[in-house]
Structures are given as structure tokens and as C-alpha cells.
Motif scaffolding. Structure first.
Motif, PDB file in Angstrom:
ATOM      1  N   PHE A 153      -4.416  -1.188   5.926  1.00 34.31           N
ATOM      2  CA  PHE A 153      -3.702  -1.883   5.856  1.00 34.31           C
ATOM      3  C   PHE A 153      -1.541  -1.359   6.328  1.00 34.31           C
ATOM      4  O   PHE A 153      -0.532  -2.333   5.877  1.00 34.31           O
ATOM      5  CB  PHE A 153      -2.702  -2.472   4.435  1.00 34.31           C
ATOM      6  CG  PHE A 153      -4.111  -2.373   3.980  1.00 34.31           C
ATOM      7  CD1 PHE A 153      -4.312  -3.590   3.930  1.00 34.31           C
ATOM      8  CD2 PHE A 153      -5.062  -1.787   3.429  1.00 34.31           C
ATOM      9  CE1 PHE A 153      -5.616  -4.394   3.967  1.00 34.31           C
ATOM     10  CE2 PHE A 153      -6.283  -2.363   2.467  1.00 34.31           C
ATOM     11  CZ  PHE A 153      -6.403  -3.911   2.743  1.00 34.31           C
ATOM     12  N   GLY A 154      -1.044  -0.155   7.148  1.00 30.78           N
ATOM     13  CA  GLY A 154      -0.411   0.032   7.544  1.00 30.78           C
ATOM     14  C   GLY A 154       0.493   0.800   6.945  1.00 30.78           C
ATOM     15  O   GLY A 154       1.537   0.704   7.016  1.00 30.78           O
ATOM     16  N   ALA A 155      -0.118   2.114   5.247  1.00 32.65           N
ATOM     17  CA  ALA A 155       0.359   2.361   4.796  1.00 32.65           C
ATOM     18  C   ALA A 155       0.785   3.697   5.539  1.00 32.65           C
ATOM     19  O   ALA A 155      -0.277   4.132   6.084  1.00 32.65           O
ATOM     20  CB  ALA A 155       0.228   2.859   3.505  1.00 32.65           C
ATOM     21  N   SER A 156       1.637   5.207   5.657  1.00 32.55           N
ATOM     22  CA  SER A 156       1.926   5.855   5.912  1.00 32.55           C
ATOM     23  C   SER A 156       1.822   7.303   5.436  1.00 32.55           C
ATOM     24  O   SER A 156       2.959   7.876   5.704  1.00 32.55           O
ATOM     25  CB  SER A 156       3.055   5.820   6.725  1.00 32.55           C
ATOM     26  OG  SER A 156       3.090   4.612   8.264  1.00 32.55           O
ATOM     27  N   GLY A 157       1.264   7.639   4.240  1.00 30.05           N
ATOM     28  CA  GLY A 157       1.111   8.681   4.133  1.00 30.05           C
ATOM     29  C   GLY A 157       1.745   8.606   2.902  1.00 30.05           C
ATOM     30  O   GLY A 157       1.906   7.896   1.788  1.00 30.05           O
ATOM     31  N   ALA A 158       2.741  10.341   2.132  1.00 29.24           N
ATOM     32  CA  ALA A 158       3.650  10.411   1.046  1.00 29.24           C
ATOM     33  C   ALA A 158       4.146   9.562   1.714  1.00 29.24           C
ATOM     34  O   ALA A 158       4.755   9.050   0.477  1.00 29.24           O
ATOM     35  CB  ALA A 158       3.438  12.078   1.789  1.00 29.24           C
ATOM     36  N   ASN A 159       5.076   9.480   2.593  1.00 31.96           N
ATOM     37  CA  ASN A 159       6.176   8.470   2.841  1.00 31.96           C
ATOM     38  C   ASN A 159       6.050   7.633   2.020  1.00 31.96           C
ATOM     39  O   ASN A 159       6.671   6.763   1.103  1.00 31.96           O
ATOM     40  CB  ASN A 159       7.105   8.754   3.650  1.00 31.96           C
ATOM     41  CG  ASN A 159       7.508  10.020   4.667  1.00 31.96           C
ATOM     42  OD1 ASN A 159       7.927  10.574   4.043  1.00 31.96           O
ATOM     43  ND2 ASN A 159       7.911   9.734   6.209  1.00 31.96           N
ATOM     44  N   THR A 160       4.919   6.870   2.492  1.00 25.63           N
ATOM     45  CA  THR A 160       4.776   5.223   1.744  1.00 25.63           C
ATOM     46  C   THR A 160       4.813   5.260   0.020  1.00 25.63           C
ATOM     47  O   THR A 160       5.161   4.291  -0.533  1.00 25.63           O
ATOM     48  CB  THR A 160       3.682   4.586   2.102  1.00 25.63           C
ATOM     49  OG1 THR A 160       4.160   4.690   3.623  1.00 25.63           O
ATOM     50  CG2 THR A 160       3.400   3.272   1.690  1.00 25.63           C
ATOM     51  N   SER A 161       3.429   6.451   0.056  1.00 23.73           N
ATOM     52  CA  SER A 161       4.014   6.431  -1.537  1.00 23.73           C
ATOM     53  C   SER A 161       4.392   6.403  -2.406  1.00 23.73           C
ATOM     54  O   SER A 161       5.183   6.135  -3.084  1.00 23.73           O
ATOM     55  CB  SER A 161       2.464   7.738  -2.213  1.00 23.73           C
ATOM     56  OG  SER A 161       1.118   7.359  -0.856  1.00 23.73           O
ATOM     57  N   TYR A 162       5.571   7.607  -1.831  1.00 23.09           N
ATOM     58  CA  TYR A 162       7.019   7.937  -2.782  1.00 23.09           C
ATOM     59  C   TYR A 162       7.799   6.332  -2.807  1.00 23.09           C
ATOM     60  O   TYR A 162       8.807   6.288  -3.457  1.00 23.09           O
ATOM     61  CB  TYR A 162       7.830   9.332  -2.596  1.00 23.09           C
ATOM     62  CG  TYR A 162       6.521   9.950  -2.860  1.00 23.09           C
ATOM     63  CD1 TYR A 162       6.902  10.811  -4.497  1.00 23.09           C
ATOM     64  CD2 TYR A 162       5.379  10.796  -2.444  1.00 23.09           C
ATOM     65  CE1 TYR A 162       6.188  11.740  -4.519  1.00 23.09           C
ATOM     66  CE2 TYR A 162       4.604  11.882  -3.023  1.00 23.09           C
ATOM     67  CZ  TYR A 162       5.143  12.491  -3.859  1.00 23.09           C
ATOM     68  OH  TYR A 162       4.201  13.307  -4.547  1.00 23.09           O
ATOM     69  N   ALA A 163       7.876   6.275  -1.595  1.00 25.89           N
ATOM     70  CA  ALA A 163       8.626   5.106  -1.460  1.00 25.89           C
ATOM     71  C   ALA A 163       8.418   4.089  -1.879  1.00 25.89           C
ATOM     72  O   ALA A 163       9.589   2.982  -3.487  1.00 25.89           O
ATOM     73  CB  ALA A 163       8.720   4.040  -0.694  1.00 25.89           C
ATOM     74  N   LEU A 164       6.898   3.622  -2.676  1.00 19.31           N
ATOM     75  CA  LEU A 164       6.237   2.685  -3.693  1.00 19.31           C
ATOM     76  C   LEU A 164       6.405   3.072  -5.355  1.00 19.31           C
ATOM     77  O   LEU A 164       7.070   2.375  -5.958  1.00 19.31           O
ATOM     78  CB  LEU A 164       5.048   2.399  -3.383  1.00 19.31           C
ATOM     79  CG  LEU A 164       4.380   2.150  -2.235  1.00 19.31           C
ATOM     80  CD1 LEU A 164       3.098   2.423  -1.796  1.00 19.31           C
ATOM     81  CD2 LEU A 164       4.939   0.170  -1.962  1.00 19.31           C
ATOM     82  N   LEU A 165       6.537   4.801  -5.363  1.00 20.36           N
ATOM     83  CA  LEU A 165       7.003   4.914  -6.457  1.00 20.36           C
ATOM     84  C   LEU A 165       8.385   5.151  -7.344  1.00 20.36           C
ATOM     85  O   LEU A 165       8.572   4.372  -8.073  1.00 20.36           O
ATOM     86  CB  LEU A 165       6.490   6.817  -6.900  1.00 20.36           C
ATOM     87  CG  LEU A 165       5.259   7.071  -7.048  1.00 20.36           C
ATOM     88  CD1 LEU A 165       4.449   8.174  -6.475  1.00 20.36           C
ATOM     89  CD2 LEU A 165       4.540   5.961  -7.831  1.00 20.36           C
ATOM     90  N   MET A 166       9.086   4.784  -5.088  1.00 21.20           N
ATOM     91  CA  MET A 166      10.924   4.466  -6.263  1.00 21.20           C
ATOM     92  C   MET A 166      11.149   3.851  -6.390  1.00 21.20           C
ATOM     93  O   MET A 166      11.755   3.670  -7.418  1.00 21.20           O
ATOM     94  CB  MET A 166      11.427   4.908  -4.610  1.00 21.20           C
ATOM     95  CG  MET A 166      12.900   5.935  -5.468  1.00 21.20           C
ATOM     96  SD  MET A 166      13.437   6.492  -3.470  1.00 21.20           S
ATOM     97  CE  MET A 166      15.328   5.876  -4.110  1.00 21.20           C
ATOM     98  N   GLN A 167      10.348   2.505  -5.551  1.00 23.92           N
ATOM     99  CA  GLN A 167      10.755   1.094  -6.446  1.00 23.92           C
ATOM    100  C   GLN A 167      10.571   1.010  -7.593  1.00 23.92           C
ATOM    101  O   GLN A 167      11.181  -0.199  -7.697  1.00 23.92           O
ATOM    102  CB  GLN A 167      10.211  -0.019  -4.449  1.00 23.92           C
ATOM    103  CG  GLN A 167      10.809  -1.300  -4.720  1.00 23.92           C
ATOM    104  CD  GLN A 167      11.851  -1.428  -3.958  1.00 23.92           C
ATOM    105  OE1 GLN A 167      11.965  -1.342  -2.998  1.00 23.92           O
ATOM    106  NE2 GLN A 167      13.023  -1.835  -4.951  1.00 23.92           N
ATOM    107  N   ALA A 168       9.172   1.115  -7.768  1.00 21.95           N
ATOM    108  CA  ALA A 168       8.864   0.453  -8.913  1.00 21.95           C
ATOM    109  C   ALA A 168      10.127   1.442 -10.031  1.00 21.95           C
ATOM    110  O   ALA A 168      10.157   0.672 -11.087  1.00 21.95           O
ATOM    111  CB  ALA A 168       7.338   1.182  -9.600  1.00 21.95           C
ATOM    112  N   HIS A 169      10.612   3.097 -10.163  1.00 20.14           N
ATOM    113  CA  HIS A 169      11.084   2.659 -10.763  1.00 20.14           C
ATOM    114  C   HIS A 169      12.438   2.204 -10.610  1.00 20.14           C
ATOM    115  O   HIS A 169      13.305   2.138 -12.114  1.00 20.14           O
ATOM    116  CB  HIS A 169      11.047   5.129 -10.626  1.00 20.14           C
ATOM    117  CG  HIS A 169      11.980   5.073 -11.209  1.00 20.14           C
ATOM    118  ND1 HIS A 169      13.955   5.916 -11.057  1.00 20.14           N
ATOM    119  CD2 HIS A 169      12.140   6.457 -12.615  1.00 20.14           C
ATOM    120  CE1 HIS A 169      13.677   6.682 -12.403  1.00 20.14           C
ATOM    121  NE2 HIS A 169      12.740   6.662 -13.578  1.00 20.14           N
ATOM    122  N   MET A 170      12.681   1.643  -9.873  1.00 17.41           N
ATOM    123  CA  MET A 170      14.080   1.268  -9.290  1.00 17.41           C
ATOM    124  C   MET A 170      13.999  -0.070  -9.978  1.00 17.41           C
ATOM    125  O   MET A 170      14.876  -0.734 -10.302  1.00 17.41           O
ATOM    126  CB  MET A 170      14.869   0.292  -7.983  1.00 17.41           C
ATOM    127  CG  MET A 170      15.114   2.251  -7.277  1.00 17.41           C
ATOM    128  SD  MET A 170      15.490   1.226  -5.692  1.00 17.41           S
ATOM    129  CE  MET A 170      17.478   1.913  -5.786  1.00 17.41           C
TER     130      MET A 170
END
Ligand SMILES: [Zn+2]
Lengths: 387, 140
Positions: free
Chosen positions: A137-154
Motif C-alpha cells: 500500500f506504499g508504507a515505508s518501514g519505520a518512518n511510516t510507522s512512527y509518523a502514524l504513531l505521532m499523528q495519532a498522538h497529536m
């Protein structure tokens, strides 16, 4: 209280200077050099080491790692294993070493982890659920994962980009007092962090660690034996570990991670409260990781890390609770899986009082955290200097 | 902008256990596993139920309705094949039935937000039609 009687102590450390690139250096060579440094630092000789814990050998030795490393080092340990917990691997080694000593299987354990950074061959086919169900689906490893965590936290707490950026700026500021750091001589302000390109929103380039080659090693031995060494022994006072998932889509919680119960257990074992801890050596692959860890440690309410950091006076060695004085991985560089171990080594240095220009006024206790995969592999350690 | 179907990117790795997921999605029906013993829906596919460990999983069609738990606009893709359409959006979709999956999010120019409703939207990416999701039309 269930105090862990300090029976094990860290008596030696070693660390190689991070390098952006290596040429024709085997990981095994780096591990041997850094191990020699840690063994000498402990005032020991290699034949006195009877336990060996190693990290995974990324791209080098896929199987039989303990035997391959033992043979290379000319050791015949009575306890050996691979600890494979991502950035928490180094931390996981420390309490396993203490447990193996307590179990009577060995007396002195070498914990070593590192990786070369020779030109990297193309990625091999990787069969795991994250590759199977995220990558297409175009996910790019750790950068994508932590971006998703950060967006949810924000989104959950309304934290601002500046709140997170101060962590990267604070790490860079600390790196200015560590000549070993990859960003020594290269400070970055909050404005610089926010002006750096977005890699995966809301993560900016300077909120992400720089991959480097490097290695770290730690000697864990009996408290009794550590007293005979040249340095102030650093006791393991408590440990906690928790593994919850692998792929970010399967995370049970996006804003709080397994470090929360791990830190609670480590503190409980030590008999200390979080406010009793002098130094915070917090795993920082991304800014969001430090934000979530400050909250999971109970230093403030969820969503309040930004205000807490400002009240703390930043992250430097003169702050109320200094954080990542070596620069963290955001300032020091991330030597692959050894990145986590840099937090252990810096805590030992602060407790010994040997950091030089960045030495804290008082450092007798430290919380050291390790984190792997997608905020999913966690180890917390409480370290304390001998009286 | 490049059409998604023209991308040269890594596709699914097909194997017997996961083929019903990819094949049904390509045919326009979102199917995941369901446990006949504990009634949980399961994603991603497993040989036995990870909740109750019963050997009682069946493939069932689900609503295709979900909610965006989080998202990221990818500016620097890890795989160069995605670069021509960057920035694009991926997100975590919690299906109405419970499980969460990561997917490609079609925004149609709307700004994504955490909590936004999304709908199953099978879309050709490279050589395969994949279970993507589309932001529901903003009603406000
Ligand atoms: Zn079940």
C-alpha cells in the motif's frame, strides 16, 4: 516492596565512534574491537569472561550467532544467546546477564552489539506480516510507522509540531558537548527542525535518527567482583520488559506503548519512584518516542510532555531531569541496533562521573529505556551507582 | 500525476493462507477471517484464531466501512517506485468489525483527519487490484 538486591553490576563499557559509512569492515571486527575496549575498561582480561550476549548480525551471520562470535573472539562461554529486541536488544541483554549470573551459569557477561555500514546490498525478500500487508500500500518501514504513531498522538492531545521539535533541538544541543557524536559541531534549533523537509507527515527529517555504523559493549558481573574493578560499580536495581506486537497496524494503543508497564516494573523492583531518578536515558529513534516515553514514565499527564519539557528547562545536563546527555541517537547517530546500547553506556558514564563537559552535578540513578520495531518491544532498566 | 496502475512497486506475496484476502478484494468484496468459536474477526490471516486458538476460522465478507485511526502523508517513500505520486496518504483503518489494517487512502483532494470515516475502494496499484480505502465525502 520487592527490591531487587543488587547482585549484578556494570563494570565495563566500550563504544566506537559513529561513522556514516564503512568500507570492507565486518561487523564481527567491530564487535571484537568494542569488546576489547569494554573488557579493558572493566580491568579484566578476555579469559575472565564466561558469558556472551550478542545482537542479531544484520546482513552477516544469519544463524548460530553465539557460536560464530565466540569462535571469532576465542571464547568458550558457559552461557550465550542472541537478544533480538530491536533497539531494546542492548537493554534486554543487561537484565538477562544479571539473571544468568543469579542462576549460577556464569560470573562475567560480555554484552555486545553493533553493525557495519558498508554499501548495503539490495533488500532480500522479507517474509513477515508487515511486508505482506503494509508494503503493497506504499508504507515505508519505520518512518511510516512512527509518523502514524505521532499523528495519532497529536490528534488525541492537540500537541503542536513545536512540542516535538524541541526534542530534536535538545538532542542536537546535547551533542555539542560530545565530540563522539555525528552531529558534534552541528546544532539545530526548533526552527531548523520544522524547516527541514517532511519525510512522512508529521515527521520532519531532523526528527528522525541518522543511520551510522558503530558498536557498544557492556560488561555485567557480580556486585562483589565489580568492587574490584577500577570504576564505581553501576548496579542493576530493576528491569521491566514487554512485547506487544510487530506491525504498527496491530498496535493495541497508538499513543502509549509497552514501555509504560516496563518502566513501572523496573521502578517497582528498584524501590524508587520516577521522581527519585536523576537521569533519563530515553530511547529516541524519533521525537515522538521521547514524547510518549516521558508520558509513559508518569512524569506528566498524557499529552503534556511539551509543557513538561519546557518546565524541565530542556534536556541538557543542567536541566531538572537531564535527558540523553550524549546527544541521544538524534544527535549521536543511530549505530543500527547498538543505538539503544548508547543510552546504557551514557547512563554508566554519568553515574561514574566521567562525561567531562556534560557531567551532571549529581547522578546516582538513571532510567534507561529501549524500544524496538513499532513502539512494540520495550525494556526499561533502573541503574544505580554503588554508595 | 501518474496513474496508480502504472506504478512499478512491490505487490502482495501470494500464498495459500492470504490469497482469499487479495483475490476477493480484487473482485470487489472485502473478506477477512472470522472465528466460529469466539466470534472474533481476525486480520491479518492466521492458520488458527489468535484470540481463542480454535481451529475454526472461516472467510467472511465484511462491511468495508471503517474509521481512520491515523494517517501519514508520505513525502519520501522508502521504495523509489512510489516517488512519482508522492506525497500520497497511507492510514490505519479500523474496520467496523474490529480489526485494523494499514492501507492506501484515496483522498480525492480532501484533507484527511484522525477519526474520519473511510470506505473500501478496490484500486489497481501496479499489477494488482488492492483493498484501498477512500475518505467518505465530507458532509459538513
Ligand atoms: Zn477465536
Amino acid at each position: 516492596m520487592r527490591h531487587l538486591t543488587p547482585r549484578a553490576a556494570i563494570s565495563g563499557i566500550g563504544e566506537l565512534k559513529p561513522q556514516r559509512r564503512t568500507e570492507n569492515v565486518a561487523t564481527m571486527d567491530m564487535l571484537m574491537r568494542v569488546s576489547a575496549e569494554a573488557i579493558a575498561d572493566a580491568g579484566l582480561t578476555a579469559d575472565q569472561v564466561d558469558g556472551l550476549l550478542v545482537g542479531p548480525q544484520v546482513g552477516e551471520t544469519p544463524q548460530h550467532v553465539p557460536a560464530a562470535v565466540s569462535e571469532y573472539f576465542g571464547m568458550m562461554p558457559t552461557m550465550s544467546n542472541v537478544v533480538d529486541l530491536g533497539g531494546a536488544s542492548g537493554h534486554g541483554m543487561i537484565w538477562r546477564a544479571a539473571a544468568a549470573i543469579a542462576a549460577g551459569q556464569c560470573e562475567t557477561v560480555l554484552c555486545v552489539i553493533g553493525n557495519h555500514r558498508n554499501p548495503i546490498p539490495p533488500r532480500a525478500a522479507n517474509r513477515n506480516p508487515a511486508r505482506e500487508f503494509d508494503t503493497p500500500f506504499g508504507a515505508s518501514g519505520a518512518n511510516t510507522s512512527y509518523a502514524l504513531l505521532m499523528q495519532a498522538h497529536m490528534a488525541a492531545y492537540g500537541c503542536t509540531p513545536e512540542d516535538y521539535a524541541q526534542i530534536a533541538a535538545g538532542a542536537r544541543a546535547n551533542a555539542q558537548l560530545n565530540p563522539m557524536a555525528i552531529f558534534y559541531g552541528k546544532p539545530a534549533s526548533v526552527e531548523d527542525v520544522l524547516a527541514s523537509p517532511l519525510v512522512a507527515s508529521p515527521l520532519h527529517l531532523l526528527e528522525i535518527v541518522m543511520p551510522v555504523a558503530g558498536a557498544d559493549a557492556v560488561i555485567v558481573t557480580t556486585a562483589e567482583k565489580a568492587k574490584q574493578g577500577p570504576h564505581r560499580p553501576v548496579h542493576l536495581l530493576g528491569a521491566g520488559e514487554k512485547i506487544t506486537h510487530r506491525a504498527v497496524s496491530q498496535a493495541p494503543n497508538l499513543t502509549s506503548g509497552p514501555l509504560k508497564p516496563s518502566i513501572a516494573r523496573a521502578l517497582d523492583q528498584s524501590g524508587l519512584g520516577i521522581q527519585d531518578v536523576d537521569f533519563l536515558s530515553l530511547y529516541d529513534c524519533y521525537t515522538i518516542m521521547v514524547a510518549a516515553t516521558i508520558e509513559d514514565a508518569g512524569l506528566c499527564q498524557p499529552g503534556q510532555f511539551g509543557a513538561w519539557l519546557r518546565d524541565n528547562g530542556g534536556m541538557g545536563h543542567t536541566a531538572a531531569k537531564p535527558i540523553n546527555t550524549h546527544g541521544g541517537q538524534l544527535g549521536f547517530g543511530q549505530p543500527d541496533l547498538a543505538g539503544g546500547m548508547t543510552h546504557v553506556v551514557e547512563a554508566v558514564r554519568q553515574i561514574r562521573g566521567t562525561t567531562g563537559a556534560r557531567q551532571m552535578k549529581k547522578c546516582d540513578t538513571a532510567l534507561v529505556t529501549g524500544n524496538g520495531a513499532t513502539m512494540s518491544e520495550a525494556v526499561a532498566l533502573i541503574l544505580g551507582g554503588a554508595a | 500525476m501518474t496513474d496508480l496502475s502504472e506504478l512499478k512497486v512491490p505487490g502482495p506475496i501470494f500464498e495459500p493462507l492470504n490469497t482469499p484476502f487479495w483475490d476477493s478484494a480484487a473482485e470487489g468484496v472485502l473478506k477477512i477471517q472470522h472465528c466460529q468459536s469466539c466470534q472474533s474477526h481476525v486480520f491479518y490471516p492466521r492458520p488458527i484464531c489468535p484470540h481463542c486458538w480454535a481451529d475454526a476460522l472461516e472467510w467472511v465478507a465484511v462491511s468495508g466501512q471503517g474509521q481512520l485511526k491515523s494517517y501519514s502523508e508520505i513525502h519520501k517513500p522508502g521504495h523509489p517506485g512510489w516517488a512519482s505520486i508522492a506525497p500520497y496518504v497511507v492510514g490505519l483503518v479500523r474496520l467496523r468489525e474490529g480489526p485494523t489494517l494499514l492501507s492506501h487512502i484515496l483522498t480525492d483532494g480532501q484533507a484527511p483527519r484522525v477519526g474520519a470515516p473511510v470506505d473500501f475502494a478496490p484500486t489497481r496499484i501496479g499489477e494488482n487490484t488492492l483493498p484501498c480505502f477512500r475518505l467518505a465525502k465530507d458532509m459538513t
